[in-house]
Design an enzyme around this catalytic site. Structure first.
Site, PDB file in Angstrom:
ATOM      1  N   ARG A   4       6.930  -1.124   2.331  1.00  0.00           N
ATOM      2  CA  ARG A   4       6.573  -0.561   1.021  1.00  0.00           C
ATOM      3  C   ARG A   4       5.886   0.744   1.231  1.00  0.00           C
ATOM      4  O   ARG A   4       5.375   0.793   2.174  1.00  0.00           O
ATOM      5  CB  ARG A   4       5.897  -1.569   0.310  1.00  0.00           C
ATOM      6  CG  ARG A   4       5.984  -3.104   0.247  1.00  0.00           C
ATOM      7  CD  ARG A   4       4.913  -3.921  -0.102  1.00  0.00           C
ATOM      8  NE  ARG A   4       5.284  -5.213   0.074  1.00  0.00           N
ATOM      9  CZ  ARG A   4       4.362  -6.362  -0.012  1.00  0.00           C
ATOM     10  NH1 ARG A   4       3.064  -5.952  -0.696  1.00  0.00           N
ATOM     11  NH2 ARG A   4       4.388  -7.637   0.215  1.00  0.00           N
ATOM     12  N   ASP A  45       3.205   2.906  -1.943  1.00  0.00           N
ATOM     13  CA  ASP A  45       2.492   2.535  -3.045  1.00  0.00           C
ATOM     14  C   ASP A  45       2.984   3.575  -3.937  1.00  0.00           C
ATOM     15  O   ASP A  45       3.545   4.596  -3.912  1.00  0.00           O
ATOM     16  CB  ASP A  45       1.099   2.576  -2.743  1.00  0.00           C
ATOM     17  CG  ASP A  45       0.326   1.369  -2.227  1.00  0.00           C
ATOM     18  OD1 ASP A  45       1.021   0.478  -2.251  1.00  0.00           O
ATOM     19  OD2 ASP A  45      -0.633   1.335  -1.526  1.00  0.00           O
ATOM     20  N   TYR A  86       4.262   9.168   9.377  1.00  0.00           N
ATOM     21  CA  TYR A  86       3.649   9.504   8.134  1.00  0.00           C
ATOM     22  C   TYR A  86       3.305  10.926   8.204  1.00  0.00           C
ATOM     23  O   TYR A  86       2.838  11.459   9.193  1.00  0.00           O
ATOM     24  CB  TYR A  86       2.529   8.500   7.671  1.00  0.00           C
ATOM     25  CG  TYR A  86       3.159   7.171   6.981  1.00  0.00           C
ATOM     26  CD1 TYR A  86       3.138   6.907   5.810  1.00  0.00           C
ATOM     27  CD2 TYR A  86       3.044   6.086   8.006  1.00  0.00           C
ATOM     28  CE1 TYR A  86       3.766   5.541   5.441  1.00  0.00           C
ATOM     29  CE2 TYR A  86       3.615   4.819   7.619  1.00  0.00           C
ATOM     30  CZ  TYR A  86       3.880   4.820   6.473  1.00  0.00           C
ATOM     31  OH  TYR A  86       4.288   3.488   5.890  1.00  0.00           O
ATOM     32  N   ARG A 108      -4.109   6.482   4.806  1.00  0.00           N
ATOM     33  CA  ARG A 108      -4.766   7.107   3.682  1.00  0.00           C
ATOM     34  C   ARG A 108      -6.491   6.859   3.868  1.00  0.00           C
ATOM     35  O   ARG A 108      -7.230   7.716   3.659  1.00  0.00           O
ATOM     36  CB  ARG A 108      -4.437   6.454   2.291  1.00  0.00           C
ATOM     37  CG  ARG A 108      -3.249   6.821   1.832  1.00  0.00           C
ATOM     38  CD  ARG A 108      -2.565   6.138   0.628  1.00  0.00           C
ATOM     39  NE  ARG A 108      -3.613   6.153  -0.507  1.00  0.00           N
ATOM     40  CZ  ARG A 108      -3.286   5.613  -1.572  1.00  0.00           C
ATOM     41  NH1 ARG A 108      -2.069   4.842  -1.742  1.00  0.00           N
ATOM     42  NH2 ARG A 108      -4.085   5.419  -2.462  1.00  0.00           N
TER      43      ARG A 108
END
Lengths: 245, 245
Positions: B51, B53, B111, B198
């Protein structure tokens, strides 16, 4: 009364252009709404260097307004940014002479037009550059661009629905710069007619695809007939980059 | 039945994340809606590598689905793009073995996290990079990042609201690259916990501001306690860049 000059950026995507219109979200409308709040309900009119259309962006639009408030000149940008939506950003504010006028005092403008012409479609540029994945002959485009430099009647490169009578303008620079997957046009001149940059871009893209010869662009210019030129390139690739005074 | 694997980009701004939820606009929801149309009303479920966000973007998310239609493998991207909204873009489609699974077969992910840390706020990046106009000591950030490389229990860098039990992951690369007005982080590893990238970015920003020492990041890692680490950096700077199989 003090006159404040502001330099501002905006993302044109979610605006129905710069100029105020009833029941539409416009850049002028948003700024005047915020100024009215700061002035405790008093209407404050702003004057810009010129309009921009729906989807057209600005990096360096210039406006002015008059105020009786005693906010220091450099604080106006913060005061406005605190209340403005996040697709408008006041980059700079300063006090100017009361004779200054954002529209009438311009001596020139710079526009840029971004085209993503290499690679696969970049989703993150969809609102900020024209995606044009066709092979372009940059040398021919430069040749064609050079025929437009100078002082000419640009009637062929002006939207027909305009009430401007004198269509003589001077273009000082048209440069094409390749930047990663993009081709960026820079236009500088003393003034630009309605849709002029976009029609020139549309015409130069025809040259780039070798559907039109550079010499033919000279003929189009001399014809003073909008129907001879290429299509108007979409608004979302266009930026009002800087206004000169 | 044929299994089709797609690589896709999306702009996370206007989605309530990747995963389907009732009455919310999600990436999975949009793609399944389009697949249902193509399959004349038949429900087709897609499976993603994982997933993302709300506000988080993807450059190279990977999904798979099964179909009985005879559309050639490479045409699936065009068929889907023709019907998808313009904030999702299928970059590539191909047929894979029926044993392939977009989630279970991943061996690693990359990422990226974009931070605009120089110059005035760039309005056009407001949805695509974190604006962080503070002086950053990149050397200290690199030192701190190096203590996170390798196989560790990353409990300190995992959102507490997760039901994952094994929090051991391997990070192969954390690189910081300065690109014009931006600082871009690249993370590669065998897997990332919920909010892990994050939280690491938020912690490294504390180091960059010299509020935390590189050695303290090692202590945070060893503490296995989410409360010791820095804040979770906002979603809009994050991109799922590539998935490895």
């Amino acid at each position: 009364m003090k006159r404040i000059k502001c330099t501002l950026s905006y993302d044109g995507t979610d605006f129905s252009g710069y100029q105020k219109q009833p029941n539409k979200r416009t850049v002028q409308g948003e700024i005047e709404r915020v100024l009215q709040t700061i002035h405790k309900g008093k209407v404050v009119t702003i004057h810009a260097s010129g309009r921009t259309d729906t989807n057209v962006h600005a990096y360096g639009q210039v406006i002015h307004f008059d105020t009786s408030l005693s906010i220091p000149e450099e604080k106006w940008s913060k005061a406005l940014n605190a209340l403005l939506p996040n697709d408008v950003f006041i980059r700079d504010s300063k006090q100017v002479e009361e004779s200054f006028h954002a529209r009438y005092d311009t001596v020139g403008k710079e526009y840029r037009y971004r085209i993503q012409h290499l690679g696969e479609r970049d989703l993150f540029k969809r609102k900020y550059a024209l995606f044009f994945p066709y092979s372009l002959n940059i040398e021919l485009m430069n040749q064609a661009a050079s025929t437009l430099i100078g002082t000419h009647d640009f009637s062929s490169f002006c939207a027909s629905n305009t009430d401007v009578i004198n269509k003589v303008r001077t273009i000082d620079t048209i440069s094409l710069c390749e930047d990663q997957d993009e081709l960026v046009f820079t236009f500088r001149g003393n003034g630009f007619l309605y849709n002029m940059v976009r029609i020139i871009v549309g015409t130069l893209l025809e040259v780039g695809q070798e559907r039109l010869k550079p010499e033919e662009v000279k003929e189009i210019l001399e014809a003073c007939d909008r129907r001879k030129a290429g299509k108007t390139a979409p608004g979302h690739g266009l930026y009002l980059w800087e206004v000169f005074y």
